[in-house]
Design an enzyme around this catalytic site. Structure first.
Site, short mmCIF file in Angstrom:
data_model
loop_
_atom_site.label_atom_id
_atom_site.label_comp_id
_atom_site.label_asym_id
_atom_site.label_seq_id
_atom_site.Cartn_x
_atom_site.Cartn_y
_atom_site.Cartn_z
N ASN A 205 -3.99 2.85 7.05
CA ASN A 205 -2.53 2.92 7.03
C ASN A 205 -2.06 3.65 8.30
OD1 ASN A 205 0.04 4.20 6.64
ND2 ASN A 205 -0.04 3.59 4.50
N HIS B 115 1.84 6.93 9.93
CA HIS B 115 2.12 8.23 10.54
C HIS B 115 2.06 8.22 12.06
CE1 HIS B 115 3.04 9.91 6.80
NE2 HIS B 115 1.88 9.52 6.30
N HIS C 93 3.76 0.52 5.68
CA HIS C 93 4.77 0.62 4.62
C HIS C 93 6.15 0.55 5.27
CE1 HIS C 93 6.26 3.09 0.87
NE2 HIS C 93 7.00 2.03 1.10
N ARG D 178 9.48 1.17 4.66
CA ARG D 178 10.29 1.85 3.66
C ARG D 178 11.76 1.44 3.78
NH1 ARG D 178 7.97 6.62 1.11
NH2 ARG D 178 10.11 6.94 0.43
N GLU E 261 2.86 -2.68 2.65
CA GLU E 261 3.23 -1.87 1.48
C GLU E 261 4.75 -1.85 1.39
OE1 GLU E 261 2.62 2.62 0.67
OE2 GLU E 261 0.77 1.79 1.44
N THR F 190 4.67 8.34 -1.32
CA THR F 190 4.70 7.70 -2.64
C THR F 190 4.17 8.68 -3.68
OG1 THR F 190 4.08 5.71 -1.42
CG2 THR F 190 4.09 5.55 -3.81
N GLU G 69 -4.00 -1.62 -7.00
CA GLU G 69 -4.48 -0.45 -6.27
C GLU G 69 -4.27 0.75 -7.16
OE1 GLU G 69 -3.36 -0.04 -2.16
OE2 GLU G 69 -3.62 2.13 -2.22
N HIS H 5 -4.49 6.73 -1.79
CA HIS H 5 -3.49 7.78 -1.76
C HIS H 5 -4.14 9.17 -1.73
CE1 HIS H 5 0.31 9.78 -2.04
NE2 HIS H 5 0.81 8.65 -1.65
N1 PXP Z 1 -2.02 3.30 -0.71
C1 PXP Z 1 -0.72 3.38 -1.07
C2 PXP Z 1 -0.23 2.44 -2.11
C3 PXP Z 1 0.16 4.32 -0.49
O1 PXP Z 1 1.44 4.40 -0.90
C4 PXP Z 1 -0.33 5.14 0.55
C5 PXP Z 1 0.62 6.05 1.27
O2 PXP Z 1 1.50 5.32 2.05
C6 PXP Z 1 -1.68 5.00 0.91
C7 PXP Z 1 -2.50 4.11 0.25
C8 PXP Z 1 -2.28 5.87 1.97
O3 PXP Z 1 -2.18 7.19 1.54
P1 PXP Z 1 -2.57 8.38 2.49
O4 PXP Z 1 -1.70 8.28 3.70
O5 PXP Z 1 -2.33 9.60 1.67
O6 PXP Z 1 -4.03 8.18 2.84
#
Ligand code: PXP
Length: 244
Positions: A6, A9, A42, A44, A69, A100, A150, A190
């Site tokens: 992901n 960030h 994601h 948003r 996402e 999330t 997931e 997550h």
């Molecule tokens: N999976 C989902 C569904 C999420 O909402 C997130 C956060 O955007 C992640 C994975 C990745 O989470 P993290 O950034 O905490 O590793």
């Protein structure tokens, strides 16, 4: 077990200064080159990190699958129907949350979520649902006709004591088996970091892990030294030129 990275960030850092760097699309290509099996982004509703142009660009440059996402908001579903990502992972979204906060409530929101799932599937987009590791949620996911779920590892990742870590881990393990028995593919994600991932990765039937924050954070430590060296060598080159 596949790794979805992901890159939200990277975009968070860009948005903090309103610059056009660091570019999450370039970062996604770095992840792809380094062996990421898919890229997660994601979009948003508040556009706090990933922007519309990013998801379109990701779809056009990536060779690995794009996992978009997203919430079930109509405007976002419209965009996904144009982007046509490999997969859409539906998540709940609250304006004020830092990230999330929990899984979708498929029991309470069945009809609304089902409408979004159908619209995406009609466009040929695979759909995954981000849910808490509960039998009631998994049964509803099966009813929705999605191919994947997931499981939210947020509570497991946040657990501090050995007892609570094991308790949350057992819930996830049980939910994985329950889902596999119902022919659902399982991803987990997550809050996973370089320590907590080990336990989750030991559950063999999990197909994919989606990880963002810990990987982007780690890249600061292992990449910052090199960035300083590059800047210093530019300055050194300038000094040498001046002294000639
Ligand atoms: N999976 C989902 C569904 C999420 O909402 C997130 C956060 O955007 C992640 C994975 C990745 O989470 P993290 O950034 O905490 O590793």
């Amino acid at each position: 077990m596949k790794l979805g990275v992901n890159i939200d960030h990277v975009a968070t850092l860009r948005q903090a200064r309103g610059t056009d760097y660091p570019d999450p699309v370039l970062a996604a290509l770095v992840c792809e080159y380094a062996g990421a099996d898919s890229i997660v982004a994601h979009l948003r509703e508040d556009r706090r990190h990933i922007q519309d142009k990013d998801v379109f660009a990701l779809k056009s440059v990536l060779e690995v699958p794009l996992n978009m996402e997203m919430s079930i908001n109509n405007e976002i579903v419209d965009i996904a129907c144009k982007v046509l990502p490999y997969r859409a992972t539906l998540v709940p979204e609250k304006r004020r949350e830092l990230t999330t906060e929990g899984g979708l409530d498929l029991v309470l929101g069945f009809d609304r979520i089902f409408r979004a799932v159908s619209r995406l599937q009609d466009k040929g987009i695979r759909v995954s649902l981000f849910i808490d590791p509960l039998a009631s949620q998994i049964n509803k996911a099966k009813k929705m006709g999605v191919e994947m779920i997931e499981l939210n590892t947020g509570r497991f990742s946040e657990a501090k004591t050995k007892v609570s870590i094991n308790k949350e881990f057992e819930k996830i393990k049980k939910a994985v088996n329950f889902s596999i028995e119902r022919n659902l593919k399982v991803a987990c994600g997550h809050g996973l970091d370089y320590e907590s991932v080990k336990k989750i990765a030991s559950i063999r039937s999990v197909e994919e892990l989606n990880i963002g924050h810990s990987i982007v954070s780690r890249s600061v430590y292992i990449g910052l030294g090199r960035a300083v060296e590059e800047m210093n060598s530019l300055l050194a080159a300038k000094k040498t030129k001046k002294n000639k």
